[in-house]
Design a protein around this motif. Structure first.
Motif: not given
Length: 484
Positions: A185-193
């Motif tokens: 995924s991505s750092v942004a994806d994890l942060a958003a979740l």
């Protein structure tokens, strides 16, 4: 209600008692391995589970591309085992896509069919192993997946994550372990979740699968990602379905090939030692027996390097092929095994995909849950969604009804692994975690009258899910006491 206690104590707490009228109550389940965004994207994507042929796949892509010209076509779930011919080549996919970028992950998410328009967005994939024809795998696949995810805008990602969290709550799940990483995924994806999880749905324990070599690197990466640990899908190898799982002996259906290994024992040892010194969990994705050999060698080396330090409960995902001595070694190292019983239900047995890839003798030893439990290894159950669906009772039943005799768990062991084991896998050794005990924060699920483990047909319906006193899902709103 955020409390459980005795009947006498309940008299002092108006509204504290919920009359379940014959329903079943369990601790809220923990799904110890999920991919939230990829699962949620299927709400509006192409769900290719059960797709019967290459022609049907191409027709589905053509219909989607015609409805949304030029937009990313995201799909998942195809597998070629019973198809009348091979997977479509890129030229055929390009014709169906009419110039649109296409990413279609195989059911195991270790290979994918991609269009030329997507490859133009992933130039690093060009020239990588296996990029030129058929499904992409190994690093070429990782590059293409990153390009596909980059084409998902923030609004679509949020909708996918919301859909996943809402659906998971309706299934009696109070906690999920998100296995993120640069190849997934991505750092942004994890942060958003992680931000969204504080607003609605189950608690999310985030992991980031990226290797480090020093404690300082581990601390910096945790700060940058917000992850609980550097674990989850940190790949030692791939999958059996895509023939990228690392094996000691070649594949039965491809005798010149023994899979792919991403990390050697030295890199594994360095990562585990760095995480141990930083006081955080390490962990790896391990499928094949050669990958298990590498993981055990690295874990043992790291333990010897860090004997003076307290060891967090490191974890291994999947762990499908290992022998009795390795099970005992894992127990001695305190490693948690995060496993997916529906893998056996889908691909086990004498004529399943495992037998096709490995031959029946090797396949019979897959997913040895009873062996791991007997050795003292803590087990945590999960789905690896979207590889298999989130479904706690389906997973419990699959663990009990293992397709290899003597390899399954008892019902009590499986239920514990899907509740207490999930908390242990996240490093929570609180005695009350995953249990219904007096004085604990209320984390529970209520199920309709169907006996979940009594052999009755069908899956029980979740009536209410509560996690640490938060009402996540409810069909009992007419009952006094909003959370139980």
């Amino acid at each position: 209600m955020t409390w459980t206690g005795s009947a006498a104590q309940s008299l002092e707490r108006p509204g504290a008692v919920l009359d379940l009228a014959g329903a079943t109550i369990t601790p809220a389940f923990v799904d110890a391995h999920v991919h939230a965004t990829a699962t949620g994207l299927l709400v509006d994507g192409l769900d290719l589970t059960g797709c019967p042929s290459p022609r049907a796949l191409l027709d589905a892509v053509a219909a989607r591309a015609a409805a949304r010209p030029g937009a990313l076509v995201w799909g998942h779930g195809w597998q070629e085992l019973d198809w009348p011919g091979p997977a479509p080549d890129r030229a055929a996919l390009d014709r169906a896509a009419a110039g649109a970028p296409v990413y279609l992950s195989r059911v195991d998410v270790h290979s994918a069919l991609v269009s030329s328009a997507l490859l133009e967005r992933a130039p690093a994939a060009v020239g990588a192993r296996g990029w030129s024809s058929g499904p992409l795998s190994t690093q070429a696949h990782h590059h293409a997946r990153r390009a596909a995810l980059a084409a998902v805008d923030a609004r679509t990602r949020e909708a996918a994550q919301r859909a996943f969290l809402a659906d998971t709550a309706t299934r009696g799940v109070g906690v999920v372990h998100e296995c993120a990483g640069p190849d997934i995924s991505s750092v942004a994806d994890l942060a958003a979740l992680l931000a969204l999880a504080g607003e609605l749905g189950p608690d999310v324990v985030g992991y980031w699968g990226q290797a480090v070599r020093t404690a300082d690197e581990a601390r910096e990466l945790l700060a940058a990602t917000g992850a609980r640990g550097l674990a989850g899908d940190l790949f030692v190898d791939g999958s059996l379905g895509s023939r990228t799982a690392a094996l000691r002996a070649p594949y039965a259906d491809e005798p010149t090939h023994a899979g792919h290994r991403y990390l050697d024992p030295d890199a594994i040892a360095a990562h585990v030692a760095a995480c141990t010194l930083a006081g955080v969990q390490a962990g790896f994705h391990v499928i094949g027996d050669a990958a298990a050999d590498a993981a055990l060698a690295g874990l043992g080396d790291a333990a010897r390097r860090t004997t003076a330090r307290a060891h967090p409960a490191h974890r291994i995902e999947h762990l499908e092929m290992l022998d009795p001595a390795q099970a005992a070694e894992l127990a001695a190292l305190g490693v948690v095994a995060s496993v997916q019983p529906l893998f056996d239900a889908c691909w086990g047995g004498p004529t399943g995909m495992y037998a096709e890839r490995l031959g029946p003798d090797r396949a019979a030893g897959m997913n040895p849950y009873a062996r791991l439990h007997a050795a003292g290894v803590v087990l945590a159950l999960g789905s690896d969604a979207p590889v298999t669906p989130v479904g706690p009772w389906e997973a419990v039943r699959a663990a009990v009804a293992h397709r290899t005799p003597s390899s399954g768990l008892t019902a009590a062991q499986a239920l514990t692994a899907h509740t207490v084991g999930g908390h242990r896998a996240a490093g929570d050794r609180t005695p009350t975690a995953g249990r219904l005990v007096a004085g604990a924060p209320a984390s529970y699920a209520v199920w309709d009258g169907t006996d979940p483990l009594g052999g009755a047909p069908g899956t029980p319906r979740c009536l209410r899910t509560v996690q640490r006193g938060r009402l996540l899902h409810d069909t009992l709103s007419d009952t006094p006491g909003s959370a139980g």
